[in-house]
Design a protein around this motif. Structure first.
Motif, PDB file in Angstrom:
ATOM      1  N   ASP A   1       5.342   1.364 -10.130  1.00  0.00           N
ATOM      2  CA  ASP A   1       6.168   0.353 -10.514  1.00  0.00           C
ATOM      3  C   ASP A   1       6.856   0.162  -9.170  1.00  0.00           C
ATOM      4  OD1 ASP A   1       5.315   1.342 -13.114  1.00  0.00           O
ATOM      5  OD2 ASP A   1       6.850   2.975 -13.356  1.00  0.00           O
ATOM      6  N   HIS A   2       6.903   0.271  -8.422  1.00  0.00           N
ATOM      7  CA  HIS A   2       7.591  -0.110  -6.860  1.00  0.00           C
ATOM      8  C   HIS A   2       6.617  -1.055  -6.466  1.00  0.00           C
ATOM      9  CE1 HIS A   2       9.482   3.457  -8.302  1.00  0.00           C
ATOM     10  NE2 HIS A   2      10.382   2.555  -7.337  1.00  0.00           N
ATOM     11  N   GLY A   3       5.762  -1.715  -6.717  1.00  0.00           N
ATOM     12  CA  GLY A   3       4.841  -3.661  -6.199  1.00  0.00           C
ATOM     13  C   GLY A   3       3.467  -2.873  -5.753  1.00  0.00           C
ATOM     14  N   ALA A   4       3.412  -1.585  -5.004  1.00  0.00           N
ATOM     15  CA  ALA A   4       1.857  -1.056  -4.359  1.00  0.00           C
ATOM     16  C   ALA A   4       1.172  -1.683  -5.683  1.00  0.00           C
ATOM     17  CB  ALA A   4       1.875  -0.102  -4.065  1.00  0.00           C
ATOM     18  N   HIS A   5      -0.192  -1.865  -4.558  1.00  0.00           N
ATOM     19  CA  HIS A   5      -1.353  -2.754  -5.399  1.00  0.00           C
ATOM     20  C   HIS A   5      -2.731  -1.627  -5.195  1.00  0.00           C
ATOM     21  CE1 HIS A   5      -3.384  -4.518  -1.687  1.00  0.00           C
ATOM     22  NE2 HIS A   5      -2.198  -5.155  -1.940  1.00  0.00           N
ATOM     23  N   THR A   6      -2.212  -0.439  -4.332  1.00  0.00           N
ATOM     24  CA  THR A   6      -2.600   0.428  -3.543  1.00  0.00           C
ATOM     25  C   THR A   6      -3.068   1.581  -2.690  1.00  0.00           C
ATOM     26  OG1 THR A   6      -4.203  -1.433  -2.617  1.00  0.00           O
ATOM     27  CG2 THR A   6      -4.533   0.836  -1.828  1.00  0.00           C
ATOM     28  N   LEU A   7      -3.700   3.061  -3.533  1.00  0.00           N
ATOM     29  CA  LEU A   7      -2.497   3.970  -3.080  1.00  0.00           C
ATOM     30  C   LEU A   7      -3.868   4.480  -2.458  1.00  0.00           C
ATOM     31  CD1 LEU A   7      -0.749   6.527  -4.329  1.00  0.00           C
ATOM     32  CD2 LEU A   7      -2.298   6.692  -5.810  1.00  0.00           C
ATOM     33  N   ALA A   8      -3.322   4.517  -1.422  1.00  0.00           N
ATOM     34  CA  ALA A   8      -4.387   5.322  -0.242  1.00  0.00           C
ATOM     35  C   ALA A   8      -3.732   7.279   0.270  1.00  0.00           C
ATOM     36  CB  ALA A   8      -3.804   4.690   0.731  1.00  0.00           C
TER      37      ALA A   8
ATOM     38  N   HIS B   1      -3.244  14.968 -12.317  1.00  0.00           N
ATOM     39  CA  HIS B   1      -1.634  14.855 -12.985  1.00  0.00           C
ATOM     40  C   HIS B   1      -0.609  14.461 -11.968  1.00  0.00           C
ATOM     41  CE1 HIS B   1       1.754  14.924 -15.110  1.00  0.00           C
ATOM     42  NE2 HIS B   1       2.255  15.851 -14.890  1.00  0.00           N
ATOM     43  N   MET B   2      -0.787  14.885 -10.554  1.00  0.00           N
ATOM     44  CA  MET B   2       0.272  14.342  -9.145  1.00  0.00           C
ATOM     45  C   MET B   2      -0.259  12.876  -8.951  1.00  0.00           C
ATOM     46  SD  MET B   2       1.240  17.926  -7.599  1.00  0.00           S
ATOM     47  CE  MET B   2       0.300  18.057  -7.177  1.00  0.00           C
ATOM     48  N   MET B   3      -2.015  12.875  -9.029  1.00  0.00           N
ATOM     49  CA  MET B   3      -2.127  11.869  -8.437  1.00  0.00           C
ATOM     50  C   MET B   3      -1.620  10.021  -9.494  1.00  0.00           C
ATOM     51  SD  MET B   3      -3.639  11.589  -4.732  1.00  0.00           S
ATOM     52  CE  MET B   3      -4.568  10.092  -5.568  1.00  0.00           C
ATOM     53  N   GLY B   4      -2.015  10.860 -10.538  1.00  0.00           N
ATOM     54  CA  GLY B   4      -1.563   9.776 -12.100  1.00  0.00           C
ATOM     55  C   GLY B   4      -0.281   9.572 -11.645  1.00  0.00           C
ATOM     56  N   VAL B   5       0.556  10.490 -11.678  1.00  0.00           N
ATOM     57  CA  VAL B   5       1.712  10.034 -11.193  1.00  0.00           C
ATOM     58  C   VAL B   5       2.579   9.350 -10.372  1.00  0.00           C
ATOM     59  CG1 VAL B   5       4.643  10.907 -11.337  1.00  0.00           C
ATOM     60  CG2 VAL B   5       3.333  12.322 -12.395  1.00  0.00           C
ATOM     61  N   ALA B   6       2.035   9.508  -9.107  1.00  0.00           N
ATOM     62  CA  ALA B   6       1.683   8.588  -7.236  1.00  0.00           C
ATOM     63  C   ALA B   6       1.110   7.269  -7.946  1.00  0.00           C
ATOM     64  CB  ALA B   6       1.270   9.743  -6.938  1.00  0.00           C
ATOM     65  N   ALA B   7       0.537   7.053  -8.741  1.00  0.00           N
ATOM     66  CA  ALA B   7      -0.507   6.211  -9.185  1.00  0.00           C
ATOM     67  C   ALA B   7       0.316   4.701  -9.932  1.00  0.00           C
ATOM     68  CB  ALA B   7      -1.464   5.549  -9.511  1.00  0.00           C
ATOM     69  N   LYS B   8       1.065   5.608 -10.965  1.00  0.00           N
ATOM     70  CA  LYS B   8       2.441   5.292 -11.352  1.00  0.00           C
ATOM     71  C   LYS B   8       3.641   4.964 -10.833  1.00  0.00           C
ATOM     72  CE  LYS B   8       4.487   3.644 -15.968  1.00  0.00           C
ATOM     73  NZ  LYS B   8       4.309   2.904 -15.724  1.00  0.00           N
ATOM     74  N   TRP B   9       4.245   4.890 -10.267  1.00  0.00           N
ATOM     75  CA  TRP B   9       5.018   5.412  -8.851  1.00  0.00           C
ATOM     76  C   TRP B   9       5.138   3.936  -8.453  1.00  0.00           C
ATOM     77  CZ3 TRP B   9       6.245   5.555  -4.188  1.00  0.00           C
ATOM     78  CH2 TRP B   9       7.634   4.835  -4.031  1.00  0.00           C
TER      79      TRP B   9
ATOM     80  N   ILE C   1       0.873  -1.066  -0.155  1.00  0.00           N
ATOM     81  CA  ILE C   1      -0.073   0.459   0.172  1.00  0.00           C
ATOM     82  C   ILE C   1       1.025   1.129  -0.186  1.00  0.00           C
ATOM     83  CG2 ILE C   1      -1.909   1.766   1.071  1.00  0.00           C
ATOM     84  CD1 ILE C   1      -2.745  -1.323   2.402  1.00  0.00           C
ATOM     85  N   ALA C   2       0.866   2.051  -1.028  1.00  0.00           N
ATOM     86  CA  ALA C   2       1.436   3.240  -0.866  1.00  0.00           C
ATOM     87  C   ALA C   2       0.327   4.555  -0.684  1.00  0.00           C
ATOM     88  CB  ALA C   2       1.714   3.635  -2.589  1.00  0.00           C
ATOM     89  N   MET C   3       0.916   5.292   0.204  1.00  0.00           N
ATOM     90  CA  MET C   3       0.348   6.130   1.041  1.00  0.00           C
ATOM     91  C   MET C   3       0.686   7.606   0.285  1.00  0.00           C
ATOM     92  SD  MET C   3      -1.919   6.767   3.606  1.00  0.00           S
ATOM     93  CE  MET C   3      -2.718   7.970   4.297  1.00  0.00           C
ATOM     94  N   ILE C   4      -0.031   8.614   0.141  1.00  0.00           N
ATOM     95  CA  ILE C   4       0.152   9.496  -0.583  1.00  0.00           C
ATOM     96  C   ILE C   4      -0.037  10.345   1.283  1.00  0.00           C
ATOM     97  CG2 ILE C   4      -0.800  11.990  -1.790  1.00  0.00           C
ATOM     98  CD1 ILE C   4      -0.844  10.057  -3.443  1.00  0.00           C
TER      99      ILE C   4
END
Length: 73
Positions: A36-43, A25-33, A5-8
């Motif tokens: 690419d680093h193995g997260a399945h969830t963005l929180a 745009h920033m959310m899209g970049v964060a989601a891609k990052w 889980i990636a956390m913003i």
């Protein structure tokens, strides 16, 4: 990223830069990052009172998973 889980934290767009697609745009970049680093969830955490942010996250098909509050004595 923790447990896939990636956390913003503290996403902010200056008032003079709002309504131009920057946060989207920033959310899209964060989601891609995150992906690419193995997260399945963005929180992230956002207050219920932040209507513009909640509208953005809703438009990105994000959903509320929990709630929190601040306590004062």
């Amino acid at each position: 990223i923790h447990d896939n889980i990636a956390m913003i934290h503290a996403l902010e767009v200056l008032k003079t830069r709002r309504r131009a697609g920057l946060a989207r745009h920033m959310m899209g970049v964060a989601a891609k990052w995150a992906q690419d680093h193995g997260a399945h969830t963005l929180a992230l955490a956002v207050t219920q009172a932040n209507g513009p942010a909640n509208a953005l996250y809703s438009s990105l098909n994000m959903r509320v998973m929990g709630k929190y509050t601040y306590w004062l004595k």
